[in-house]
Each structure stands twice: as C-alpha cells, then as structure tokens.
Scaffold this motif. Structure first.
Motif, short mmCIF file in Angstrom:
data_model
loop_
_atom_site.label_atom_id
_atom_site.label_comp_id
_atom_site.label_asym_id
_atom_site.label_seq_id
_atom_site.Cartn_x
_atom_site.Cartn_y
_atom_site.Cartn_z
N ILE A 87 0.85 -1.20 0.00
CA ILE A 87 0.00 0.00 0.00
C ILE A 87 0.88 1.24 0.00
N ILE A 88 0.59 2.11 -0.97
CA ILE A 88 1.31 3.38 -1.08
C ILE A 88 0.33 4.50 -0.77
N ALA A 89 0.61 5.27 0.25
CA ALA A 89 -0.26 6.38 0.61
C ALA A 89 0.00 7.56 -0.33
N LEU A 90 -1.07 8.06 -0.91
CA LEU A 90 -0.99 9.24 -1.77
C LEU A 90 -1.67 10.38 -1.03
N THR A 91 -0.93 11.46 -0.78
CA THR A 91 -1.50 12.52 0.03
C THR A 91 -0.95 13.89 -0.32
N ILE A 92 -1.73 14.90 -0.02
CA ILE A 92 -1.25 16.28 -0.18
C ILE A 92 -0.62 16.76 1.12
N HIS A 93 -0.66 15.92 2.15
CA HIS A 93 -0.21 16.33 3.48
C HIS A 93 1.23 15.92 3.74
N ASP A 94 2.09 16.90 3.88
CA ASP A 94 3.48 16.64 4.26
C ASP A 94 3.57 16.78 5.78
N GLN A 95 2.79 15.93 6.47
CA GLN A 95 2.71 16.02 7.93
C GLN A 95 3.05 14.67 8.55
N GLU A 96 3.98 14.71 9.51
CA GLU A 96 4.49 13.46 10.04
C GLU A 96 3.45 12.62 10.79
N GLU A 97 2.41 13.26 11.36
CA GLU A 97 1.44 12.45 12.11
C GLU A 97 0.71 11.45 11.22
N LEU A 102 0.28 5.77 9.49
CA LEU A 102 0.25 4.86 8.35
C LEU A 102 1.34 3.80 8.44
N ILE A 103 2.50 4.18 8.94
CA ILE A 103 3.57 3.19 9.13
C ILE A 103 3.12 2.12 10.12
N ARG A 104 2.46 2.57 11.19
CA ARG A 104 1.96 1.60 12.17
C ARG A 104 0.92 0.68 11.55
N CYS A 105 0.20 1.20 10.55
CA CYS A 105 -0.82 0.38 9.88
C CYS A 105 -0.22 -0.56 8.84
N GLY A 106 1.01 -0.30 8.41
CA GLY A 106 1.67 -1.22 7.51
C GLY A 106 1.91 -0.75 6.08
N ILE A 107 1.88 0.57 5.84
CA ILE A 107 2.14 1.03 4.47
C ILE A 107 3.58 0.75 4.07
N SER A 108 3.80 0.67 2.75
CA SER A 108 5.15 0.48 2.23
C SER A 108 5.69 1.73 1.56
N GLY A 109 4.80 2.68 1.27
CA GLY A 109 5.24 3.90 0.61
C GLY A 109 4.38 5.08 1.00
N TYR A 110 4.97 6.26 0.98
CA TYR A 110 4.26 7.50 1.32
C TYR A 110 4.67 8.52 0.28
N VAL A 111 3.73 8.91 -0.58
CA VAL A 111 4.05 9.76 -1.72
C VAL A 111 3.14 10.98 -1.74
N LEU A 112 3.74 12.16 -1.88
CA LEU A 112 2.95 13.37 -2.01
C LEU A 112 2.39 13.47 -3.43
N LYS A 113 1.23 14.08 -3.55
CA LYS A 113 0.54 14.10 -4.85
C LYS A 113 1.23 14.98 -5.88
N ASP A 114 2.21 15.76 -5.48
CA ASP A 114 2.95 16.54 -6.47
C ASP A 114 4.20 15.81 -6.96
N VAL A 115 4.28 14.50 -6.67
CA VAL A 115 5.41 13.70 -7.11
C VAL A 115 5.41 13.62 -8.64
#
Length: 224
Positions: A87-97, A102-115
């Motif tokens: 699971i790769i999280a796609l978000t506009i939020h550059d916020q560590e919380e 999400l890391i605790r939930c098990g994501i493998s990637g965290y990508v901002l939508k302006d990538v």
C-alpha cells in the motif's frame, strides 16, 4: 519507460481516491507503462477494502482523506487481511502524524501528490519488489520519532526500576501462572518468586498479582 520493465511481471494495482479526476489522471499516467495494469478503482476506503478482498492485486495507491472509511482505516483492515498487498499512501499532506500512523498500519510507501510521474512509477515498482519508500524530507522525522518511542520505553522500565528477572516473573503473572508454576518455568525456587513479587508490588504500587497483571498489560511491561 524503464527498460528493466520489459523483464518484469505485470504489477496489478488499484487506485483509491474520492476525486474521479485524480483517479483518471493517475490511471492514464501509470497505465502507459507495460508492466503496470490497473485492475480496479475505489472512491472511498470501504470500496478499497472490498476490492482488496475480491481482486488479485499487488499494489494499492491509497488516498488518506476519503469519505465513509478513510485511507488510514482502510490500510489497517487491508494489511491485516491481505498483508502481501503493498500500500502506497498518496496525500497532499506533508505532515508526520499521518506518516507515523500509516507506518503503524503497515504502508510500504508514502508519496505526495505533487510527485513526478517517473518517481511514482519507480515507487510502485519498488514496493512491488518488497522495498519501502518515505520522502527524504520526512526520513529524519521518522527516525527521530522511533528513537523517541524507544527511549520512552527504556525510561519507563528504568522509572519502575524492575530488573530483568522481575520482568520475567511479571510476564508469567500476566499469563495467569501460580507461584509454583512460575518457579518451574524460570528454574528458581518458589520462595524466590515470592520475594520477586514483593519487590514488584512495591515498585509499581499494587497490592496483589491481579493488579500487577493489569498494570503490566496497561503499561506494556510484558510481551504478548
């Protein structure tokens, strides 16, 4: 196109985002790659969960803020039921919380939508290959948070002043074992167990083994 993609198996992905234009845009960009194939799309977390349950999929691009069931809860459910799905999280939020949860939930990637499209494609392929991706801008914050939690646990143990052997005894108490059984498990005398319990009760401020067991579980002093 990545030349190496020709030699890779087809990676099946789902896009979960409540904005149809975002889904269509991502699908158009990613599907241009011959080794990437969209097999479903979801407008909220509930639909993403249902698709994950019923479709053979390798990767889910998961928006965080969606109606009904958000991306964080959807990730938690999917990783519990289908841990092999990346699971790769796609978000506009550059916020560590968001990232920490999400890391605790098990994501493998965290990508901002302006990538960039190229970076998104590389991330999908990397996660499908078992890698993880966190934006460089957040990597330091992640290590700082994990170090903080580790230090917090260490300080907690030091605060209560329990020795390793006392923690061993407390673990057995939390499992419901009687003094005689604890003595057998830890290869110590029953009298030694009683002495340890007296010290444990005094250090954590309880009066009996039931209270000690509840305290240990509540404060994560024993392993499951």
């Amino acid at each position: 196109m990545d030349v190496m993609a020709k030699n890779k198996k087809v990676i099946k992905f789902i896009i979960a985002d409540d904005h149809i234009l975002m889904r269509e845009g991502l699908a158009k960009i990613i599907s241009m790659e011959p080794d990437l194939k969209m097999v479903g799309e979801a407008a909220d977390g509930a639909q993403a969960i249902e698709l994950a349950r019923n479709i053979d999929v390798d990767i889910i691009l998961m928006d965080i803020n969606m109606p009904n069931v958000n991306g964080i809860e959807a990730t938690r459910v999917i990783k519990k039921e289908k841990p092999h799905i990346g699971i790769i999280a796609l978000t506009i939020h550059d916020q560590e919380e968001y990232l920490f949860e999400l890391i605790r939930c098990g994501i493998s990637g965290y990508v901002l939508k302006d990538v960039s499209p190229d970076d998104l494609v590389k991330t999908i392929r990397g996660v499908a290959a078992g890698q993880s991706f966190i934006p460089p801008s957040l990597t330091t914050k992640v290590f700082q948070e994990f170090n903080r939690l580790a230090n917090q646990r260490d300080q907690q143990h030091r605060h209560y002043g329990l020795t390793d052997r006392e923690l061993d005894v407390l673990h057995q108490v939390a499992k419901g074992l009687a003094n005689k059984d604890i003595a057998n498990v830890l290869y110590i005398s029953e009298k030694t167990v009683k002495n340890h319990l007296t010290n444990i009760f005094q250090k954590i401020g309880v009066n009996d083994r039931t209270q000690a067991a509840l305290f240990a579980i509540k404060h994560n002093l024993v392993e499951d």
